[in-house]
Design a protein around this motif. Structure first.
Motif, PDB file in Angstrom:
ATOM      1  N   GLU A   1      -5.059   6.647   9.567  1.00 19.48           N
ATOM      2  CA  GLU A   1      -6.050   6.476   8.505  1.00 19.48           C
ATOM      3  C   GLU A   1      -6.306   4.995   8.231  1.00 19.48           C
ATOM      4  N   LEU A   2      -5.232   4.219   8.192  1.00 14.65           N
ATOM      5  CA  LEU A   2      -5.365   2.786   7.948  1.00 14.65           C
ATOM      6  C   LEU A   2      -6.116   2.106   9.088  1.00 14.65           C
TER       7      LEU A   2
ATOM      8  N   ARG B   1       9.040  11.756   5.806  1.00 13.59           N
ATOM      9  CA  ARG B   1       8.343  10.571   5.298  1.00 13.59           C
ATOM     10  C   ARG B   1       7.929   9.634   6.429  1.00 13.59           C
TER      11      ARG B   1
ATOM     12  N   SER C   1       4.875  11.218   7.831  1.00  8.98           N
ATOM     13  CA  SER C   1       3.749  10.970   6.932  1.00  8.98           C
ATOM     14  C   SER C   1       3.245   9.535   7.078  1.00  8.98           C
ATOM     15  N   GLY C   2       4.184   8.601   7.186  1.00  2.33           N
ATOM     16  CA  GLY C   2       3.806   7.200   7.356  1.00  2.33           C
ATOM     17  C   GLY C   2       3.082   6.966   8.667  1.00  2.33           C
TER      18      GLY C   2
ATOM     19  N   ASP D   1       5.325   4.659   2.368  1.00  2.00           N
ATOM     20  CA  ASP D   1       5.882   5.928   2.842  1.00  2.00           C
ATOM     21  C   ASP D   1       6.732   5.700   4.084  1.00  2.00           C
TER      22      ASP D   1
ATOM     23  N   ALA E   1      -0.382   8.129   8.376  1.00  2.00           N
ATOM     24  CA  ALA E   1      -1.140   7.202   7.529  1.00  2.00           C
ATOM     25  C   ALA E   1      -1.650   6.009   8.319  1.00  2.00           C
ATOM     26  N   THR E   2      -0.895   5.604   9.351  1.00  2.00           N
ATOM     27  CA  THR E   2      -1.356   4.450  10.143  1.00  2.00           C
ATOM     28  C   THR E   2      -2.678   4.755  10.849  1.00  2.00           C
TER      29      THR E   2
ATOM     30  N   ASP F   1       0.849  -1.188   0.000  1.00  2.00           N
ATOM     31  CA  ASP F   1       0.000   0.000   0.000  1.00  2.00           C
ATOM     32  C   ASP F   1       0.892   1.248   0.000  1.00  2.00           C
TER      33      ASP F   1
ATOM     34  N   ARG G   1       0.607   4.061   1.289  1.00  2.00           N
ATOM     35  CA  ARG G   1       0.712   4.694   2.607  1.00  2.00           C
ATOM     36  C   ARG G   1       1.673   3.927   3.514  1.00  2.00           C
TER      37      ARG G   1
END
Length: 333
Positions: A262-263, A252, A255-256, A219, A259-260, A214, A216
């Motif tokens: 969101e995941l 990054r 950002s990662g 990243d 993203a977790t 993925d 995300r």
């Protein structure tokens, strides 16, 4: 006056036959009391098994849904815990990388990239989590480890950036490798497409479309990989280039980490859908079981009463048999 008498052998035969009949009835009633189900279903249903067959088929279907929702819940729970671990890896390391880059302090950069390299190993291990015999970030190829070990990935990345002369070139090469289907997806990601759907209820499915491939997730991999490359000596001696890459690594990783969240929300939505379906299934199953009991259920009070009656009859028969067996001419006279 005429007398009818029964011989000893005939009497013995009658007693045995009566005893066998009572034993059979006792076994039948005991089974009904224990199971709560009538023993003679044919008589109970007047030979019409259609309704019972339909109910039993539906109950077997709910057994399959129960297995599916249980597996789905375990899968989602393992993924939630893994995403939480990935998010927790950035316990300030992204901020430390960006801060070290801003101050252009060699000591700070060296210290933070060393910590990043350790976390990269933990990240890859987490993405290779196996739960109940399946690798949860491998999509529909759950029997395959989604990623090779951290060292193998770094070796591949080192080859990709071997001709880079500055931070810009390194970042361009890494971005291309992670985005190109012939790069990370083909050479490092060993899993498959998104996990297949779980059939959680009649006409209802649920799916989690998260893998180690993925964007995300990649990243985070990219950010920790950059820090690891710096720890391995990338642009050693060129503080400006190392500072630029440390800053990018921090951004990054940050950002990662975001993203977790969101995941995790996506997985939470999946969990809610599965839990809702499981509750409905349980309710419908309970209704079917009640209907089944009405069709073929034995009245517990009537069965228990009949059982006690048969037991009393057996006790009486045993007592009578015992007394008859002790008769003698002396006693008679």
């Amino acid at each position: 006056m005429n007398y009818l008498s029964v011989g000893d052998m005939a009497l013995n035969f009658q007693m045995r036959r009566h005893n066998a009949a009572l034993d059979t009835k006792l076994a039948t009633l005991t089974q009904e009391v224990t199971s709560g189900i009538k023993s003679d279903l044919g008589a109970t249903l007047s030979g019409d098994f259609g309704a019972l067959s339909a109910i039993d088929r539906s109950l077997r279907l709910f057994d399959a849904f129960d297995l599916a929702t249980t597996e789905a819940s375990q899968y989602a729970d393992a993924m939630q815990r893994s995403l939480a671990r990935i998010g927790n890896l950035d316990d300030g390391i992204s901020t430390a990388l960006m801060s070290a880059a801003t101050t252009s302090s060699k000591i700070m950069i060296d210290a933070t990239v060393a910590s990043t390299a350790e976390k990269f190993d933990a990240l890859i291990a987490t993405l290779n989590t196996n739960s109940v015999g399946r690798y949860i970030f491998a999509g529909d190829q759950g029997d395959t480890t989604p990623l090779p070990d951290a060292e193998t990935i770094i070796t591949s990345l080192s080859a990709e950036i071997s001709g880079a002369t500055n931070a810009t070139d390194v970042l361009a090469a890494l971005d291309t490798w992670f985005a190109d289907p012939s790069g990370f997806s083909a050479t490092s990601y060993q899993g498959g497409e998104a996990r297949g759907k779980f059939y959680i209820a009649e006409g209802e499915t649920a799916a989690i479309n998260i893998t180690a491939n993925d964007p995300r997730v990649k990243d985070a991999i990219k950010g920790y990989a950059i820090g690891t490359l710096l720890d391995r000596g990338l642009f050693d001696g060129d503080l400006a280039q190392r500072s630029a890459l440390a800053k990018e690594a921090g951004e990054r990783i940050h950002s990662g980490s975001l993203a977790t969240v969101e995941l995790a929300a996506e997985v939470g939505s999946f969990e809610g859908k599965v839990a809702s379906a499981a509750t409905r299934n349980d309710t419908e199953r309970a209704s079917l079981e009640i209907a089944r009991t009405k069709l073929i259920g034995a009245d517990p009070y009537a069965s228990a009463t009949a059982l006690e009656t048969v037991r009393s009859q057996i006790d009486t028969l045993y007592l009578l048999t015992s007394r008859l067996s002790n008769l003698s001419m002396t006693d008679y006279m």
